[in-house]
Structures are given as C-alpha cells and as structure tokens.
Write a protein that holds these residues in place. Structure first.
Motif, PDB file in Angstrom:
ATOM      1  N   ARG A   1     -35.292 -32.271  13.905  1.00  0.00           N
ATOM      2  CA  ARG A   1     -35.470 -33.338  14.896  1.00  0.00           C
ATOM      3  C   ARG A   1     -36.922 -33.586  15.271  1.00  0.00           C
ATOM      4  O   ARG A   1     -37.218 -34.464  16.065  1.00  0.00           O
ATOM      5  N   LEU A   2     -37.840 -32.801  14.706  1.00  0.00           N
ATOM      6  CA  LEU A   2     -39.239 -32.924  15.094  1.00  0.00           C
ATOM      7  C   LEU A   2     -39.935 -34.003  14.271  1.00  0.00           C
ATOM      8  O   LEU A   2     -40.251 -33.817  13.099  1.00  0.00           O
ATOM      9  N   ALA A   3     -40.156 -35.138  14.906  1.00  0.00           N
ATOM     10  CA  ALA A   3     -40.862 -36.255  14.262  1.00  0.00           C
ATOM     11  C   ALA A   3     -42.341 -36.139  14.592  1.00  0.00           C
ATOM     12  O   ALA A   3     -42.719 -35.799  15.715  1.00  0.00           O
ATOM     13  N   VAL A   4     -43.162 -36.429  13.594  1.00  0.00           N
ATOM     14  CA  VAL A   4     -44.606 -36.445  13.809  1.00  0.00           C
ATOM     15  C   VAL A   4     -45.106 -37.856  13.502  1.00  0.00           C
ATOM     16  O   VAL A   4     -44.810 -38.409  12.445  1.00  0.00           O
ATOM     17  N   TYR A   5     -45.826 -38.418  14.454  1.00  0.00           N
ATOM     18  CA  TYR A   5     -46.410 -39.745  14.322  1.00  0.00           C
ATOM     19  C   TYR A   5     -47.887 -39.563  13.966  1.00  0.00           C
ATOM     20  O   TYR A   5     -48.618 -38.874  14.676  1.00  0.00           O
ATOM     21  N   HIS A   6     -48.284 -40.168  12.869  1.00  0.00           N
ATOM     22  CA  HIS A   6     -49.644 -40.042  12.336  1.00  0.00           C
ATOM     23  C   HIS A   6     -50.336 -41.394  12.484  1.00  0.00           C
ATOM     24  O   HIS A   6     -50.017 -42.324  11.741  1.00  0.00           O
ATOM     25  N   VAL A   7     -51.239 -41.531  13.440  1.00  0.00           N
ATOM     26  CA  VAL A   7     -51.986 -42.767  13.637  1.00  0.00           C
ATOM     27  C   VAL A   7     -53.265 -42.645  12.809  1.00  0.00           C
ATOM     28  O   VAL A   7     -54.060 -41.725  13.008  1.00  0.00           O
ATOM     29  N   LEU A   8     -53.432 -43.578  11.874  1.00  0.00           N
ATOM     30  CA  LEU A   8     -54.513 -43.488  10.894  1.00  0.00           C
ATOM     31  C   LEU A   8     -55.637 -44.470  11.211  1.00  0.00           C
ATOM     32  O   LEU A   8     -55.380 -45.628  11.549  1.00  0.00           O
TER      33      LEU A   8
END
Length: 152
Positions: free
Chosen positions: A126-133
């Motif tokens: 359930r662990l989502a990681v959002y990567h803002v580039l």
C-alpha cells in the motif's frame, strides 16, 4: 539524506499509465518518466496547457504492482468524459508525507531502503511513492519524493 514532513498538493491532474520492464535501473526510470511526460505534454498541447510539475506514482516495495502512473497538471478548464481510457484524470491530490526528501535519482535506492526499514512488511503493498521530477540549473534530474500509505 534529509527526511522531513511535507505536503504535496496538486490540482487538475492528467496523466497516463506506463509499464516497467522486469529489470530496470532507477535513474533510467526517472529519466524515461520525465521524457515521456514532456512528450505527452507536447502531444496534448491542443487540449491542455500544462503549468505544473512532472511526477510519477510508483509502489517500489510492492511485489504485485509494477506499473507507474505519470502525471502533470494543467491550467485550463477541460471536461473529461471518462471515455478517454488511456488518460488518467484527478481533480486534486493531497499527500501529507512524513518521509519527504529532495534527492538525486541516484539516491532513490537509499530512499527505498529507508522505507523498507521504516514500514512493516504488511504495509509494503500500500506504500505509494510520488516522485516529482525537475531539472537543476546544471540539467541534473532532481527528485522530490513523498510517500503515502494508501487506504484500501
């Protein structure tokens, strides 16, 4: 790596889903996601005006979720019909991450290792990681990472 709490808030989000190969290099995944989103923005210029960041959502600790969702935000009004199966729309996104870090793409493996040590195994799916580039002034890829445990 400096870990702290930080919120990510975005509105009017449009994107698409992409499949990852079984084997990939994290730095290349970030570069490919950035390039793919820039191409997506170019292809959508007659529909949307993109005024926001490029980011992607990924479940790095999951054994079953191998796709990524790549997004940007748009500044003009559109009326999605829901009949655009290849496009993903969200009105807004609010992430209140306790695990924010601003890192280089080369440091992603260390960030994921940190998450493995922090979260119990039963929460990994359930662990989502959002990567803002973004690109730094010397054209190096910078990644702002936010993690979020999603509610089932």
């Amino acid at each position: 790596m400096d870990i702290k709490s930080k919120k990510l808030s975005l509105v009017q989000i449009v994107g698409f889903e992409a499949s990852l190969p079984e084997e990939f290099i994290l730095e290349e995944m970030c570069a490919e996601a950035y390039t793919s989103c820039q191409e997506f923005i170019g292809d959508m210029l007659d529909v949307i005006y993109s005024d926001g960041p490029v980011y992607f959502k990924f479940y790095p600790l999951s054994s079953s979720k191998s796709d990524i969702e790549i997004f940007t935000t748009f500044g003009n009004a559109i009326n999605p019909t829901g009949k655009e199966p290849q496009l993903l729309f969200k009105e807004n996104l609010l992430i209140d991450s306790k695990d924010f870090a601003q890192i280089s793409a080369e440091e992603l493996a260390d960030y994921y290792t940190y998450l493995v040590s922090k979260y119990p195994e039963d929460e990994h799916e359930r662990l989502a990681v959002y990567h803002v580039l973004s690109l730094s002034s010397d054209d190096e890829l910078v990644v702002d990472v936010y993690s979020d445990l999603e509610v089932d």
